[in-house]
Design an enzyme around this catalytic site. Structure first.
Site, mmCIF file in Angstrom:
data_model
loop_
_atom_site.group_PDB
_atom_site.id
_atom_site.type_symbol
_atom_site.label_atom_id
_atom_site.label_comp_id
_atom_site.label_asym_id
_atom_site.label_seq_id
_atom_site.Cartn_x
_atom_site.Cartn_y
_atom_site.Cartn_z
ATOM 1 N N HIS A 16 3.546 1.967 11.278
ATOM 2 C CA HIS A 16 4.947 2.387 11.398
ATOM 3 C C HIS A 16 5.455 2.160 12.827
ATOM 4 C CE1 HIS A 16 3.737 5.502 8.150
ATOM 5 N NE2 HIS A 16 4.521 4.636 7.549
ATOM 6 N N ARG A 90 3.425 -5.282 4.279
ATOM 7 C CA ARG A 90 2.047 -5.462 4.737
ATOM 8 C C ARG A 90 1.378 -6.645 4.058
ATOM 9 N NH1 ARG A 90 0.758 0.663 3.518
ATOM 10 N NH2 ARG A 90 1.991 -0.079 1.780
#
Ligand code: PNS
Length: 166
Positions: A16, A90
Site C-alpha cells: 500500500h 499485483r
C-alpha cells in the site's frame, strides 16, 4: 488532480505504501479512503487504529490525507471533489475483480475514473491477509510492514517479539 486511494488497510502494508508514495508524486492531492463498512469478516484493527497507522506512515507526504468513508466509493469520490480512484494491481489474478469494480464505479459515477498502478515487483505477493496469517503463525513479517505496524500487529496477537523456529 485529486485522487482517492480506497481500501480496508487492515493493516497497511509496504505494498500500500508503495502505491501511496508513487501516486502522491503524480497527483496534486491524494486522499486515502479507509472503508468503514467492510462486509469482510470483522477487521483485526479498529477503524481508529487503521487510520492512526496510515497517518503515521504518510506523515512525510504533505499532499496526502487520510479520511474514512462508508457507503459507496463513488459517493465518497464526489464528496471529496476527486476525479480519480487509484487501485494497485499485483498480478493478473487481481485483474478480474478490479476490472469489474472499475466498471461498476464508472457506471455509477461517470466522473470517477479508475487508474491502475502496477505494484512494484518486490511487493507483488503482499496482502494484508497474508501478513496477518504469517504473523499469526509466527513467521517473520519484517519485510512486509513498517515497524510501527508490526509492533501493533504483534501486540494484537499477543506476542512482542519474533518466535524462534526450531
Ligand atoms: O482493501 P480492499 O478490501 O481491496 O478495498 C476494497 C474497497 C474498499 C475499495 C471496496 O470494497 C469498496 O470500494 N467498497 C465500498 C462499497 C462500494 O462502493 N461498492 C461498489 C463498488 S465495488
Amino acid at each position: 488532480m485529486t485522487a482517492i486511494y480506497p481500501g480496508s488497510f487492515d493493516p497497511v502494508t509496504f505494498g500500500h505504501i508503495d502505491i501511496i508514495n508513487r501516486s502522491a508524486k503524480i497527483m496534486d492531492e491524494l486522499i486515502v479512503g479507509v472503508l468503514n463498512n467492510s462486509n469482510k469478516i470483522s477487521p483485526l484493527f479498529s477503524l481508529e487504529e487503521r487510520i492512526e497507522m496510515l497517518k503515521d506512515v504518510c506523515a512525510h507526504l504533505p499532499n496526502v490525507r487520510i479520511e474514512l468513508f462508508s457507503g459507496l466509493l463513488v459517493d465518497f469520490v464526489n464528496k471529496m471533489g476527486a476525479q480519480a480512484i487509484i487501485r494497485g494491481l499485483r498480478a493478473v489474478t487481481d485483474f478480474e475483480t478490479e476490472f469489474q469494480m472499475a466498471q461498476i464505479n464508472k457506471s455509477l459515477n461517470d466522473n470517477a475514473e479508475t487508474l491502475f498502478m502496477s505494484t512494484s515487483p518486490q511487493f507483488s505477493y503482499l496482502s494484508s491477509s497474508i501478513v496477518k496469517e504469517v504473523a499469526f503463525l509466527g513467521g517473520n513479517v519484517d519485510s512486509m510492514i513498517p515497524d510501527s505496524v508490526r509492533f501493533k500487529l504483534l501486540g494484537k496477537i499477543g506476542r512482542f517479539g519474533k518466535v524462534e523456529k526450531v
